[in-house]
Write a protein that holds these residues in place. Structure first.
Motif, PDB file in Angstrom:
ATOM      1  N   LEU A  91       0.839  -1.199   0.000  1.00  0.00           N
ATOM      2  CA  LEU A  91       0.000   0.000   0.000  1.00  0.00           C
ATOM      3  C   LEU A  91       0.872   1.246   0.000  1.00  0.00           C
ATOM      4  CD1 LEU A  91      -1.249   1.448   3.269  1.00  0.00           C
ATOM      5  CD2 LEU A  91       0.156  -0.615   3.427  1.00  0.00           C
ATOM      6  N   GLY A  93       0.839   4.622   1.983  1.00  0.00           N
ATOM      7  CA  GLY A  93       0.237   5.451   3.025  1.00  0.00           C
ATOM      8  C   GLY A  93       0.047   6.845   2.439  1.00  0.00           C
ATOM      9  N   GLY A  94      -0.606   7.723   3.158  1.00  0.00           N
ATOM     10  CA  GLY A  94      -0.893   9.057   2.638  1.00  0.00           C
ATOM     11  C   GLY A  94       0.370   9.733   2.111  1.00  0.00           C
ATOM     12  N   ASP A 129      -5.432   5.071  -0.077  1.00  0.00           N
ATOM     13  CA  ASP A 129      -6.581   5.843   0.416  1.00  0.00           C
ATOM     14  C   ASP A 129      -7.021   6.825  -0.660  1.00  0.00           C
ATOM     15  OD1 ASP A 129      -4.651   5.415   2.996  1.00  0.00           O
ATOM     16  OD2 ASP A 129      -6.776   5.213   3.487  1.00  0.00           O
ATOM     17  N   PHE A 178      -9.059   2.212   0.194  1.00  0.00           N
ATOM     18  CA  PHE A 178      -9.562   2.056   1.555  1.00  0.00           C
ATOM     19  C   PHE A 178     -10.684   3.076   1.777  1.00  0.00           C
ATOM     20  CE2 PHE A 178      -6.161  -0.701   1.828  1.00  0.00           C
ATOM     21  CZ  PHE A 178      -4.923  -0.094   1.705  1.00  0.00           C
ATOM     22  N   ARG A 192     -11.552  13.177  12.414  1.00  0.00           N
ATOM     23  CA  ARG A 192     -11.962  12.487  11.180  1.00  0.00           C
ATOM     24  C   ARG A 192     -13.438  12.731  10.872  1.00  0.00           C
ATOM     25  NH1 ARG A 192      -8.560   6.942  10.535  1.00  0.00           N
ATOM     26  NH2 ARG A 192      -8.862   7.600   8.379  1.00  0.00           N
ATOM     27  N   LYS A 231     -14.860   1.119   6.094  1.00  0.00           N
ATOM     28  CA  LYS A 231     -14.024   1.317   7.288  1.00  0.00           C
ATOM     29  C   LYS A 231     -14.614   2.373   8.193  1.00  0.00           C
ATOM     30  CE  LYS A 231     -10.824   4.824   5.469  1.00  0.00           C
ATOM     31  NZ  LYS A 231      -9.463   5.112   4.982  1.00  0.00           N
ATOM     32  N   HIS A 232     -14.172   2.389   9.512  1.00  0.00           N
ATOM     33  CA  HIS A 232     -13.310   1.428  10.184  1.00  0.00           C
ATOM     34  C   HIS A 232     -14.196   0.657  11.163  1.00  0.00           C
ATOM     35  CE1 HIS A 232     -11.177   5.141   9.192  1.00  0.00           C
ATOM     36  NE2 HIS A 232     -10.127   4.407   8.959  1.00  0.00           N
ATOM     37  N   MET A 275     -12.076  -2.749   6.708  1.00  0.00           N
ATOM     38  CA  MET A 275     -10.910  -2.425   7.536  1.00  0.00           C
ATOM     39  C   MET A 275     -11.346  -2.254   8.982  1.00  0.00           C
ATOM     40  SD  MET A 275      -8.239   0.782   7.361  1.00  0.00           S
ATOM     41  CE  MET A 275      -7.667   0.411   5.723  1.00  0.00           C
ATOM     42  N   TYR A 278      -9.071   1.229  14.756  1.00  0.00           N
ATOM     43  CA  TYR A 278      -8.112   1.306  15.862  1.00  0.00           C
ATOM     44  C   TYR A 278      -8.843   1.390  17.200  1.00  0.00           C
ATOM     45  CZ  TYR A 278      -4.151   2.952  12.902  1.00  0.00           C
ATOM     46  OH  TYR A 278      -3.131   3.099  11.983  1.00  0.00           O
ATOM     47  N   ASP A 310      -5.946  -1.995  10.297  1.00  0.00           N
ATOM     48  CA  ASP A 310      -5.517  -0.645   9.986  1.00  0.00           C
ATOM     49  C   ASP A 310      -3.982  -0.608  10.074  1.00  0.00           C
ATOM     50  OD1 ASP A 310      -7.137   2.527  10.753  1.00  0.00           O
ATOM     51  OD2 ASP A 310      -5.351   2.096   9.563  1.00  0.00           O
ATOM     52  N   TRP A 311      -3.399   0.522   9.762  1.00  0.00           N
ATOM     53  CA  TRP A 311      -1.950   0.731   9.709  1.00  0.00           C
ATOM     54  C   TRP A 311      -1.317   0.364  11.054  1.00  0.00           C
ATOM     55  CZ3 TRP A 311       1.084   3.186   5.742  1.00  0.00           C
ATOM     56  CH2 TRP A 311       2.351   3.630   6.132  1.00  0.00           C
ATOM     57  N   MET A 337      -1.996  -5.016   7.833  1.00  0.00           N
ATOM     58  CA  MET A 337      -1.325  -3.870   7.240  1.00  0.00           C
ATOM     59  C   MET A 337      -0.176  -3.513   8.182  1.00  0.00           C
ATOM     60  SD  MET A 337      -2.808  -0.032   6.533  1.00  0.00           S
ATOM     61  CE  MET A 337      -4.172  -0.531   5.481  1.00  0.00           C
ATOM     62  N   TRP A 446      -5.613  14.363   3.532  1.00  0.00           N
ATOM     63  CA  TRP A 446      -5.630  13.274   2.537  1.00  0.00           C
ATOM     64  C   TRP A 446      -5.636  13.835   1.111  1.00  0.00           C
ATOM     65  CZ3 TRP A 446      -4.592   8.548   4.299  1.00  0.00           C
ATOM     66  CH2 TRP A 446      -4.976   8.200   5.598  1.00  0.00           C
ATOM     67  N   GLU A 503      -6.792  12.645  10.733  1.00  0.00           N
ATOM     68  CA  GLU A 503      -6.740  11.755  11.901  1.00  0.00           C
ATOM     69  C   GLU A 503      -6.491  12.528  13.184  1.00  0.00           C
ATOM     70  OE1 GLU A 503      -4.584   8.330   9.262  1.00  0.00           O
ATOM     71  OE2 GLU A 503      -5.142   7.800  11.289  1.00  0.00           O
TER      72      GLU A 503
END
Ligand code: GLC
Length: 611
Positions: A91, A93-94, A129, A178, A192, A231-232, A275, A278, A310-311, A337, A446, A503
């Motif tokens: 993947l 990530g951002g 994402d 995602f 978020r 998600k999530h 997904m 957290y 998730d990450w 992930m 994002w 986030e």
């Protein structure tokens, strides 16, 4: 005698040769038969379940556990690890992409990873994402974030935006996003909130299903479909005090009523991946919650795709990573992930299986789910990017869809004496506020990078430029960020709002306008000219004291690259239809309130004026 002996020798030699050749043929035949058997999983005319079963029985434990591993590309120690460890997925990530951020370079990069993966027999699946367009890639069309899309109440439009996003993803070789986030944000302290369509579970479930349909269509195997990810899972938007990755303290029936509808409708729409969140539910980390992941999601709701963490979500379960891996995989997480710990994860999970702490049946279930999605997507037949969609990338057709999304997402909160719509022939308009010429701020987090950024981060139209494009040649536009000498203007358009964030970076206690924005409004209001306030934000802000100074107030949320949609509304080329997808609090005491439990908010859920 000799002759006889020779003859017998020749005969026996002949018989031996014949026998051996027959054996060889038999051997070849059995080899060939097993090869035909080998080809079964490669036979695309076979039902997916037959292909999965055939391939699964051929895999080594190393291959199986490799498939259950998704590595963030930045953390690959060596690209050869992709094939050496049989990695199932990578993947971005951002903000993680090729050194020169161009769509063509993305496709080349990902095809390169795939080529490495195909040194063994299973293609990898690349995830990203793409939340509001293919937002990591320079030049991609950036759509309004979900909070604005929820205000459109237009499911066809949400589906069209998702469809355009999938085409811009495939133009860069990316088959898995995602998204959609089907969080039901219940407290706007949460960083978020803008990723959530609404505070209302029913609206979230409608929007989420529309996004899944736009991304996946009716078959993820379609050449213009991508794989979606709800998600999530779940309750991420219900944490106490809106703390990101916090604890959702609800009874099970409350949790289900508020936070489950988005998954029910996404599954009904065929979502291929989910997904895990957290966050925790009543103190138990979601990543370790077997009752919710396996019994509820996979059992009761019948989810047949695969569950991705998730990450580094597994690592966050507790301090003992080995125990966390055991708990998460046994809870029903199918793909981890992971970042720098991928070799540890692989060796530890292998060890857990060999010790019987993670049953092979769980491994086989996870791998079967992953393979099912890969076969259904057609990755074994078309593992590489296709340039057929690159002409649509960042093009006018998608920009028009995004502009329509902006128009329909805008909510008119106040319009005293019909200040709006403005005339395109207004003699002099004062534009104030840094947000007016800040493409990065109007896109939000994002976008190009994980947290987003100020300024000209990609191709697009700022609100200032859109207004300049809109007015007649007889109109003078004066741009002054601080609103000085506004008295000579006929009207001031002040654009205020939040800096980009993502986030936890967006968790905020104050929710008030910045001191600079408040200063500008105060500065201009002294002149007595009418003020049109445009709020660029990922959530409602506390503007109760500000509003009396303004003739008109417009919530534009995080509109993305197509600022022209804002000008369309301000100048009446579009009569606003947006309706609040969450209440607008009067003060901080209402920040954790929603339509079902608030008294006298500044603006109610569903509020929105028209011209
Ligand atoms: C992040 C987010 C998740 C995202 C993932 C991959 O931490 O929680 O929404 O999909 O990591 O970037």
């Amino acid at each position: 005698m000799t002759t006889l002996k020779n003859t017998l020798c020749i005969i026996s030699l002949f018989l031996m040769t014949f026998f051996l050749s027959t054996c060889k043929k038999e051997k070849d035949k059995s080899l060939y038969l097993s090869h035909i058997d080998e080809f079964l999983y490669l036979d695309k005319t076979q039902p997916t379940e037959v292909r999965v079963a055939d391939l699964l029985k051929r895999l080594t434990l190393a291959e199986k556990i490799g498939q259950m591993t998704q590595v963030a590309r930045d953390y690959l120690v060596s690209e050869s690890d992709i094939s050496d460890y049989y990695l199932g997925s990578l993947l971005s990530g951002g903000g993680s992409g090729p050194s020169v951020n161009l769509a063509s370079n993305w496709a080349t990069m990902i095809d390169g990873y795939q080529q490495t993966a195909l040194a063994h027999r299973i293609p990898l699946i690349y995830g990203i994402d793409a939340l509001h367009g293919n937002n990591n890639v320079y030049g991609a069309v950036i759509f309004p974030h979900n909070i604005g899309m929820g205000c459109t109440r237009n499911m066809q439009l949400i589906e069209s935006a998702a469809r355009a996003t999938s085409e811009e993803m495939l133009a860069t070789g990316i088959p898995w996003t995602f998204a959609p986030c089907v969080a039901v944000a219940r407290n706007i302290h949460w960083g978020r909130t803008y990723e959530s369509y609404s505070e209302n579970p029913e609206l979230v479930s409608q929007c989420g299903a529309a996004a899944v349909k736009g991304l996946q269509q009716d078959n993820i195997g379609n050449p213009t479909s991508v794989i979606a990810c709800a998600k999530h899972f779940f309750g991420d938007g219900g944490t106490t005090n809106g703390v990101n990755e916090g604890n959702t303290e609800l009874t099970e029936s409350q949790l289900r009523a508020i936070h489950l509808p988005g998954y029910i409708s996404a599954i009904q729409a065929g979502v291929a991946t989910v997904m895990v969140s957290y966050s925790s539910w009543n103190g138990t980390k979601m990543h370790a919650n077997k009752y919710l992941i396996t019994d509820l999601l996979k059992g009761e709701l019948g989810f047949k795709g695969f569950v991705v963490s998730d990450w580094d979500g597994i690592k966050k379960i507790n301090t003992d990573y080995t125990l966390s891996i055991e708990q998460a995989i046994n809870a029903g997480v199918d793909m981890a992930m992971v970042t720098d710990s991928y070799k540890f994860y692989i060796s530890t999970l292998t060890d857990l299986v060999n010790k019987g702490k993670v049953p092979m049946s769980r491994i086989d279930d996870a791998v079967s789910r992953i393979l099912k999605v890969k076969f259904d997507k057609g990755l074994f037949e078309t593992p590489y990017s296709s340039s057929s969609l690159s002409s649509s990338f960042g093009g006018s057709a998608h920009r028009e869809i995004a502009r329509e999304c902006v128009r329909q997402s805008i909510v008119l909160l106040k319009n005293e004496s019909s200040e709006l719509p403005l005339s395109k022939n207004t003699p002099k308009i004062k534009i104030c506020g840094k947000m007016a010429s800040n493409l990065g701020a109007q896109c939000g987090g994002w976008t190009i990078t994980w947290q987003g950024n100020h300024g000209n981060i990609t191709n697009g139209t700022t609100i200032l430029q859109a207004i300049k494009d809109k007015v007649s040649s007889s109109t003078t536009i004066q741009y002054d960020t601080l609103g000085n000498s506004a008295q000579q203007a006929d009207v001031a358009v002040i654009v205020v709002g939040e800096k980009p964030y993502a986030e936890t970076g967006g968790d905020s206690l104050s929710l008030s306008l910045s001191a600079e924005d408040a200063f500008i409004i105060n500065n201009v209001s002294k002149t007595g000219i009418p003020i049109v306030l445009v709020v660029i934000s990922g959530r409602p802000l506390i503007i109760t004291e500000i509003i009396p100074n303004c003739s008109a107030v417009v919530a534009a949320w995080l509109p993305g690259t197509e600022g022209s949609g804002v000008a369309d509304v301000l100048f009446g080329d579009y009569n606003p239809t947006g309706k609040l997808s969450r209440i607008w609090p009067r003060d901080l005491s209402q920040v954790d309130k929603c339509n079902d439990n608030v008294v006298d908010p500044l603006f109610n859920y569903g509020f929105g004026l028209k011209y």
